[in-house]
Design a protein around this motif. Structure first.
Motif, PDB file in Angstrom:
ATOM      1  N   THR A   1     -26.725 -23.029  14.188  1.00 34.98           N
ATOM      2  CA  THR A   1     -25.351 -23.487  14.040  1.00 34.98           C
ATOM      3  C   THR A   1     -24.639 -22.613  13.023  1.00 34.98           C
ATOM      4  OG1 THR A   1     -23.956 -25.438  13.697  1.00 34.98           O
ATOM      5  CG2 THR A   1     -25.771 -25.132  12.163  1.00 34.98           C
ATOM      6  N   THR A   2     -23.319 -22.698  12.995  1.00 32.88           N
ATOM      7  CA  THR A   2     -22.518 -22.058  11.961  1.00 32.88           C
ATOM      8  C   THR A   2     -22.097 -23.142  10.977  1.00 32.88           C
ATOM      9  OG1 THR A   2     -21.707 -20.401  13.519  1.00 32.88           O
ATOM     10  CG2 THR A   2     -20.491 -20.655  11.466  1.00 32.88           C
ATOM     11  N   SER A   3     -22.372 -22.917   9.717  1.00 33.43           N
ATOM     12  CA  SER A   3     -22.134 -23.918   8.680  1.00 33.43           C
ATOM     13  C   SER A   3     -21.075 -23.423   7.713  1.00 33.43           C
ATOM     14  CB  SER A   3     -23.450 -24.196   7.934  1.00 33.43           C
ATOM     15  OG  SER A   3     -23.260 -25.096   6.865  1.00 33.43           O
ATOM     16  N   ALA A   4     -20.251 -24.349   7.199  1.00 29.67           N
ATOM     17  CA  ALA A   4     -19.236 -24.017   6.200  1.00 29.67           C
ATOM     18  C   ALA A   4     -19.782 -24.298   4.802  1.00 29.67           C
ATOM     19  CB  ALA A   4     -17.962 -24.819   6.440  1.00 29.67           C
ATOM     20  N   LYS A   5     -19.624 -23.333   3.903  1.00 33.65           N
ATOM     21  CA  LYS A   5     -20.086 -23.493   2.523  1.00 33.65           C
ATOM     22  C   LYS A   5     -18.955 -24.049   1.657  1.00 33.65           C
ATOM     23  CE  LYS A   5     -22.703 -20.252   0.889  1.00 33.65           C
ATOM     24  NZ  LYS A   5     -23.176 -18.909   0.452  1.00 33.65           N
ATOM     25  N   PRO A   6     -19.278 -24.573   0.475  1.00 30.20           N
ATOM     26  CA  PRO A   6     -18.247 -25.148  -0.394  1.00 30.20           C
ATOM     27  C   PRO A   6     -17.139 -24.181  -0.780  1.00 30.20           C
ATOM     28  CG  PRO A   6     -20.433 -25.840  -1.128  1.00 30.20           C
ATOM     29  CD  PRO A   6     -20.651 -24.819  -0.048  1.00 30.20           C
ATOM     30  N   ASP A   7     -17.432 -22.866  -0.809  1.00 25.85           N
ATOM     31  CA  ASP A   7     -16.406 -21.893  -1.201  1.00 25.85           C
ATOM     32  C   ASP A   7     -15.526 -21.454  -0.032  1.00 25.85           C
ATOM     33  OD1 ASP A   7     -18.130 -20.327   0.249  1.00 25.85           O
ATOM     34  OD2 ASP A   7     -18.549 -18.885  -1.352  1.00 25.85           O
ATOM     35  N   GLY A   8     -15.706 -22.078   1.156  1.00 19.24           N
ATOM     36  CA  GLY A   8     -14.879 -21.751   2.303  1.00 19.24           C
ATOM     37  C   GLY A   8     -15.401 -20.625   3.172  1.00 19.24           C
ATOM     38  N   THR A   9     -16.547 -20.063   2.824  1.00 17.60           N
ATOM     39  CA  THR A   9     -17.155 -19.039   3.666  1.00 17.60           C
ATOM     40  C   THR A   9     -18.089 -19.685   4.680  1.00 17.60           C
ATOM     41  OG1 THR A   9     -18.978 -18.692   2.111  1.00 17.60           O
ATOM     42  CG2 THR A   9     -17.006 -17.318   1.834  1.00 17.60           C
ATOM     43  N   LEU A  10     -18.487 -18.897   5.666  1.00 18.32           N
ATOM     44  CA  LEU A  10     -19.360 -19.390   6.715  1.00 18.32           C
ATOM     45  C   LEU A  10     -20.747 -18.787   6.598  1.00 18.32           C
ATOM     46  CD1 LEU A  10     -16.886 -19.052   9.740  1.00 18.32           C
ATOM     47  CD2 LEU A  10     -17.506 -21.164   8.545  1.00 18.32           C
ATOM     48  N   GLU A  11     -21.728 -19.464   7.174  1.00 16.23           N
ATOM     49  CA  GLU A  11     -23.070 -18.904   7.234  1.00 16.23           C
ATOM     50  C   GLU A  11     -23.752 -19.317   8.534  1.00 16.23           C
ATOM     51  OE1 GLU A  11     -25.476 -20.225   4.005  1.00 16.23           O
ATOM     52  OE2 GLU A  11     -25.330 -22.353   4.502  1.00 16.23           O
TER      53      GLU A  11
END
Length: 452
Positions: free
Chosen positions: A56-66
Motif C-alpha cells: 500500500t501507499t501510506s501517508a506520513k505525519p510530515d505529509g510525505t508518502l511511502e
C-alpha cells in the motif's frame, strides 16, 4: 478520513486457523479465519497483493508518502521506502504500488520514488523495483511524469511522460526493468492475464484495446463512444471490473463548464475474447458505496432533464435488472446508502435517526428493527495534506456498519462485506477510518471490490 499517528506502534491481532469451541472434550475444533490489524501504517491507497506480500501507499505525519510492504499472512510490516507522485491527476486518487510475481519464487514491488537522477530539470522522480519481501533494490528507471505503475500479467505497465507530447506506455520486464514494447499515448490497465492486457486508451475519443503482452501485437479495439454514444468525456471518472470472461465498465457524467453540456455516460460490458459488446445501460450513474461494476453494479437512471430515477441492482453477466426500487420509494433528503453483506437489501441511512430499507428483489419496504447496513464512515472527508503535491487527493474510503433503526454505528463490527473489499486468493484487506490496515483470510477466492 485518515488520522495520522505520530507515535503509533504496530498492533497485530492474530487468530489461529483453528480454535477449540466450548469446553467439552468431545466437541470438534471450529475453524476460525486468520485475521490481523496493523496500526503502523496510514494507508491512503488501495492495497495490492501477490506472493504472500500486501502493498500500500501510506501517508506520513510530515505529509510525505511511502511505499509499505506487509506480510500478508500476519500483517507484519516488512519494509518501507519513500514514495511520491509525479504528474498523477487528483481525481485518480493515490496509486498503490505494482506487485508482480516473476517466477522462481520471486516477487517484485514497483513504485515511484522521490529520488532524483543526476540530470536536473529533465527527470522528476525515479521508478524503483524492489524485492517485495526484503525491499532490496533491483533496478531503476528515471521518470518525468507518470500516473504510476500497474501490474499487467507477469509484466509492469506504465504511462510515462504523461505531461509531454511524447507520452507513451511502456511494458517492462519486472526482473530487469528492460522495456519489452511501447505504445504511444496514455493508457490505464483495466484487465490482464498471463498472455493479454486490455488498456483504456485515454484520448479525446477513448478506446478499449487488447494487446498481446509478450509481443505488443494489437488485438481487438472498441471505441467507448460506440458503446455509450458520442460525446464521452473521461474527466468525470471511470471504473472497470472483470469477472469470468467479461469486462464491465462505468463512465461517469461530466458537465463541460464552457458549454454546460453533460457528456455521455453509463455502464457497459464487453467480451474479453473479442471486445464485442454484451450489453449496455446508457444514462445511468453508479451509486456509492457499491460493489465493483464487474461484480455487483447498483445504478440510478438519469433522464434528459437531469432528474434521478429509482435504484436498480444489475446482473453483471447479462445487464438485466435483478431488483429495483422505484423513485416513489426514495426518501426526500438527508440519507446515505447502506447495504448489508449480501446486498439483498438497500438501506437509506439517516445519522442518529430512523432510516428505511427495501428488499432489492421485490422492491418492497423491509422491517428495520434489527436491520444493519454498511455505509461510509465519513460523509465529508477532507483532502490529504500531501507535501509537494497538487491539492485534491483523498484517501480510499472506509466503511462502517450502522443500525438503520437508530442511525448509529454498530460497535465491534466484523469485516466489511466482500462486495466492498474484494478478495485476492482468499485474503481480504481493507483500511479503517484511521488509516490502519486489516486483513482476513476467509477463503472467498478472488473477486473484485468497490475499487476494482
Amino acid at each position: 478520513m485518515p488520522v495520522i499517528r505520530t507515535h503509533a506502534k504496530p498492533v497485530l491481532v492474530l487468530a489461529g486457523a483453528l480454535a477449540l469451541a466450548g469446553c467439552s472434550g468431545t466437541e470438534a475444533a471450529t475453524p476460525v479465519s486468520p485475521t490481523w490489524h496493523n496500526l503502523e501504517v496510514n494507508a491512503v491507497s488501495r492495497t495490492t497483493a501477490a506472493g504472500g506480500v500486501a502493498m500500500t501507499t501510506s501517508a506520513k505525519p510530515d505529509g510525505t508518502l511511502e511505499t509499505v510492504a506487509l506480510d500478508l499472512a500476519s500483517g507484519r510490516k516488512l519494509w518501507a521506502h519513500p514514495a511520491t507522485m509525479a504528474g498523477r491527476l487528483p481525481g485518480m486518487g493515490v496509486p498503490a504500488p505494482a506487485i508482480v510475481e516473476t517466477g522462481g519464487g520471486q516477487t517484485v514491488a514497483v513504485a515511484v520514488d522521490p529520488t532524483r537522477p543526476t540530470r536536473k530539470g529533465r527527470w522528476n522522480a525515479t521508478l524503483i523495483a524492489r524485492d517485495a519481501r526484503t525491499g532490496a533494490q533491483k533496478w531503476t528507471r528515471p521518470v518525468h511524469s507518470t500516473f504510476g505503475p500497474q501490474r499487467c500479467g507477469a509484466f509492469v505497465c506504465m504511462s510515462e511522460q504523461t505531461a509531454l507530447p511524447t507520452a507513451r506506455v511502456v511494458v517492462l520486464d519486472p526482473a530487469t526493468g528492460r522495456p519489452m514494447w511501447k505504445l504511444p499515448g496514455i493508457a490505464e490497465v483495466e484487465w490482464s492475464d498471463t498472455s493479454r492486457v486490455v488498456f483504456l486508451r485515454l484520448a479525446k475519443h477513448p478506446v478499449l484495446e487488447s494487446y498481446d503482452l509478450k509481443t505488443g501485437k494489437a488485438g481487438w479495439s472498441l471505441p467507448i463512444e460506440q458503446a455509450l454514444g458520442a460525446g464521452v468525456d473521461m474527466s468525470g471518472g471511470w471504473s472497470f471490473g472483470a469477472t469470468d470472461d467479461n469486462l464491465t465498465g462505468y463512465v461517469a457524467p461530466y458537465t463541460n463548464p464552457k458549454t454546460a453540456k453533460v457528456s455521455a455516460f453509463g455502464l457497459f460490458s464487453v467480451k474479453l475474447a473479442d471486445g464485442k459488446v454484451n450489453w449496455l445501460r446508457p444514462s445511468v450513474v453508479r451509486v456509492y458505496p457499491s460493489g465493483s461494476p464487474g461484480f455487483a453494479p447498483v445504478v440510478r437512471p438519469v433522464d434528459q432533464q437531469g432528474q434521478y430515477g429509482g435504484f436498480a441492482r444489475l446482473d453483471a453477466e447479462s445487464g438485466r435488472v435483478l431488483g429495483q426500487i422505484p423513485v416513489t420509494q426514495v426518501p426526500d433528503s438527508g440519507w446515505w446508502l447502506a447495504f448489508p453483506a449480501q446486498m439483498e437489501k438497500l438501506g437509506f441511512l439517516k445519522h442518529d435517526k430512523p432510516g428505511s430499507a427495501f428488499d432489492l428483489t421485490t422492491g418492497r419496504s423491509a422491517e428495520i428493527k434489527e436491520e444493519r447496513g454498511w455505509s461510509f464512515c465519513v460523509t465529508d472527508p477532507k483532502p490529504l495534506a500531501l507535501k509537494g503535491q497538487n491539492p485534491g487527493f483523498y484517501a480510499v474510503a472506509s466503511l462502517c456498519e450502522y443500525d438503520l433503526a437508530g442511525g448509529k454505528r454498530v460497535n465491534g463490527s466484523a469485516a466489511p462485506p466482500a462486495w466492498f473489499t474484494g478478495s485476492q486468493d482468499g485474503w481480504r484487506t481493507w483500511r479503517d477510518e484511521q488509516g490502519g490496515l486489516h486483513g482476513i483470510k476467509d477463503g472467498t477466492g478472488t473477486s473484485p471490490g468497490m475499487y476494482g
